[in-house]
Design a protein around this motif. Structure first.
Motif, PDB file in Angstrom:
ATOM      1  N   GLN A 139       0.850  -1.180   0.000  1.00 24.89           N
ATOM      2  CA  GLN A 139       0.000   0.000   0.000  1.00 24.89           C
ATOM      3  C   GLN A 139       0.888   1.232   0.000  1.00 24.89           C
ATOM      4  OE1 GLN A 139      -2.424  -0.711   3.507  1.00 24.89           O
ATOM      5  NE2 GLN A 139      -3.885   0.717   2.615  1.00 24.89           N
ATOM      6  N   ILE A 140       0.517   2.240  -0.752  1.00 25.31           N
ATOM      7  CA  ILE A 140       1.271   3.492  -0.701  1.00 25.31           C
ATOM      8  C   ILE A 140       0.608   4.382   0.339  1.00 25.31           C
ATOM      9  CG2 ILE A 140       1.938   5.547  -1.991  1.00 25.31           C
ATOM     10  CD1 ILE A 140       2.005   3.712  -4.481  1.00 25.31           C
TER      11      ILE A 140
ATOM     12  N   SER B  99       1.036   5.633  22.003  1.00 23.69           N
ATOM     13  CA  SER B  99       1.215   6.889  21.268  1.00 23.69           C
ATOM     14  C   SER B  99      -0.154   7.420  20.870  1.00 23.69           C
ATOM     15  CB  SER B  99       2.065   6.600  20.021  1.00 23.69           C
ATOM     16  OG  SER B  99       2.291   7.770  19.282  1.00 23.69           O
ATOM     17  N   TYR B 100      -0.459   8.660  21.252  1.00 18.96           N
ATOM     18  CA  TYR B 100      -1.787   9.228  21.020  1.00 18.96           C
ATOM     19  C   TYR B 100      -1.696  10.428  20.078  1.00 18.96           C
ATOM     20  CZ  TYR B 100      -2.899   6.495  25.165  1.00 18.96           C
ATOM     21  OH  TYR B 100      -3.043   5.464  26.071  1.00 18.96           O
ATOM     22  N   ASP B 101      -2.532  10.403  19.048  1.00 18.89           N
ATOM     23  CA  ASP B 101      -2.603  11.558  18.149  1.00 18.89           C
ATOM     24  C   ASP B 101      -4.057  11.744  17.715  1.00 18.89           C
ATOM     25  OD1 ASP B 101      -0.226  13.147  16.379  1.00 18.89           O
ATOM     26  OD2 ASP B 101      -2.308  13.322  15.682  1.00 18.89           O
ATOM     27  N   VAL B 102      -4.475  12.994  17.629  1.00 15.74           N
ATOM     28  CA  VAL B 102      -5.861  13.306  17.281  1.00 15.74           C
ATOM     29  C   VAL B 102      -6.131  13.084  15.791  1.00 15.74           C
ATOM     30  CG1 VAL B 102      -5.524  15.775  16.805  1.00 15.74           C
ATOM     31  CG2 VAL B 102      -7.681  14.999  17.828  1.00 15.74           C
ATOM     32  N   ASP B 103      -5.080  13.063  14.986  1.00 23.46           N
ATOM     33  CA  ASP B 103      -5.230  12.879  13.541  1.00 23.46           C
ATOM     34  C   ASP B 103      -5.376  11.388  13.235  1.00 23.46           C
ATOM     35  OD1 ASP B 103      -4.888  12.524  10.836  1.00 23.46           O
ATOM     36  OD2 ASP B 103      -3.141  13.841  10.668  1.00 23.46           O
ATOM     37  N   PRO B 104      -6.551  10.963  12.731  1.00 21.05           N
ATOM     38  CA  PRO B 104      -6.774   9.524  12.540  1.00 21.05           C
ATOM     39  C   PRO B 104      -5.863   8.890  11.500  1.00 21.05           C
ATOM     40  CG  PRO B 104      -8.637  10.819  11.695  1.00 21.05           C
ATOM     41  CD  PRO B 104      -7.719  11.784  12.376  1.00 21.05           C
ATOM     42  N   SER B 105      -5.244   9.691  10.649  1.00 22.77           N
ATOM     43  CA  SER B 105      -4.355   9.104   9.630  1.00 22.77           C
ATOM     44  C   SER B 105      -3.035   8.626  10.237  1.00 22.77           C
ATOM     45  CB  SER B 105      -4.079  10.111   8.507  1.00 22.77           C
ATOM     46  OG  SER B 105      -3.224  11.132   8.964  1.00 22.77           O
ATOM     47  N   CYS B 106      -2.751   9.044  11.469  1.00 26.05           N
ATOM     48  CA  CYS B 106      -1.449   8.701  12.080  1.00 26.05           C
ATOM     49  C   CYS B 106      -1.402   7.274  12.608  1.00 26.05           C
ATOM     50  CB  CYS B 106      -1.145   9.659  13.239  1.00 26.05           C
ATOM     51  SG  CYS B 106      -0.885  11.357  12.697  1.00 26.05           S
ATOM     52  N   GLU B 107      -2.541   6.761  13.059  1.00 30.48           N
ATOM     53  CA  GLU B 107      -2.537   5.489  13.812  1.00 30.48           C
ATOM     54  C   GLU B 107      -1.949   4.327  13.010  1.00 30.48           C
ATOM     55  OE1 GLU B 107      -6.143   4.665  16.078  1.00 30.48           O
ATOM     56  OE2 GLU B 107      -5.839   2.518  15.765  1.00 30.48           O
ATOM     57  N   ALA B 108      -2.442   4.131  11.786  1.00 28.62           N
ATOM     58  CA  ALA B 108      -1.970   2.987  10.985  1.00 28.62           C
ATOM     59  C   ALA B 108      -0.504   3.149  10.609  1.00 28.62           C
ATOM     60  CB  ALA B 108      -2.830   2.848   9.734  1.00 28.62           C
TER      61      ALA B 108
END
Ligand SMILES: C[S@@+](CC[C@H](N)C(=O)[O-])C[C@H]1O[C@@H](n2cnc3c(N)ncnc32)[C@H](O)[C@@H]1O
Length: 187
Positions: free
Chosen positions: A3-4, A64-73
């Motif tokens: 996946q890119i 690790s916590y981030d509000v931006d959902p694109s960061c998790e994966a």
């Protein structure tokens, strides 16, 4: 299947990685171990990747916590070596201003994104006696809510009962420069 992924190159820039290596070095000087590390504004998990890879501290787990959902994966992919090792790393999509660390007792909270946080609730919610490791900088950006002109100004925003380390580091490049500030202490 390959996946890119759409990632910001800035997360791997000299200024970002160099700042996190500096934090690793200072933490490793102060502590031999940490059971439960929380990273606020963890972005792609580079801080966790470096701390775990260096292996100079014995670490139980990192969240690790981030509000931006694109960061998790992306953070989970970069740290997969520890995700599959009994969840020694896991990224979560969360607004850190809503987290309540007093329920889970992290022994170290890292925030290298302090300038990006809209409110100080995340700081007020950290219980007394928790070790904190914080970074900020003197960059002026539209998405920065805090601009610290000097180390003293940065440190004054985060009153701690015991100061373990304060310092600043200059990052100088052909076209620009900035100063990163750091505070490690016991709240
Ligand atoms: C540009 S990045 C990191 C920059 C920083 N210098 C570093 O090295 O980590 C800032 C991150 O903070 C995250 N962030 C901002 N406010 C947040 C909040 N309330 N809770 C969790 N993450 C937050 C953003 O989504 C972003 O991924």
């Amino acid at each position: 299947m390959n996946q890119i992924l759409n990632v910001s190159r800035d997360a791997f820039s000299s200024g970002q990685v160099g700042s996190k290596l500096w934090l690793c070095q200072e933490l490793e000087t102060l502590f031999e171990s940490a059971d439960n590390i929380w990273i606020y504004g963890g972005w792609y998990g580079v801080m966790a990747f470096l701390l775990n890879s260096r292996s100079n501290m014995s670490i139980g787990q990192i969240r690790s916590y981030d509000v931006d959902p694109s960061c998790e994966a992306i953070a989970d992919m970069i740290n997969e070596n520890w995700v599959i090792d009994n969840w020694k790393f896991k990224a979560h999509t969360e607004d850190c201003n809503q987290l309540n660390p007093s329920q889970n007792s992290p022994d170290l909270i890292i925030n290298t994104s302090t300038e990006h946080f809209e409110s100080m609730d995340w700081w007020h919610n950290i219980p007394q006696d928790t070790v904190v490791a914080l970074q900020g900088n003197n960059m002026i950006h539209d998405d920065h809510h805090i601009h610290s002109r000097c180390l003293q100004e940065f440190v004054a925003q985060f009153p701690v009962t015991t100061t373990l380390y304060t310092g600043q580091k200059e990052f100088v490049y052909p076209n620009w420069r900035f100063t990163r500030y750091m505070l490690i202490g016991v709240k």
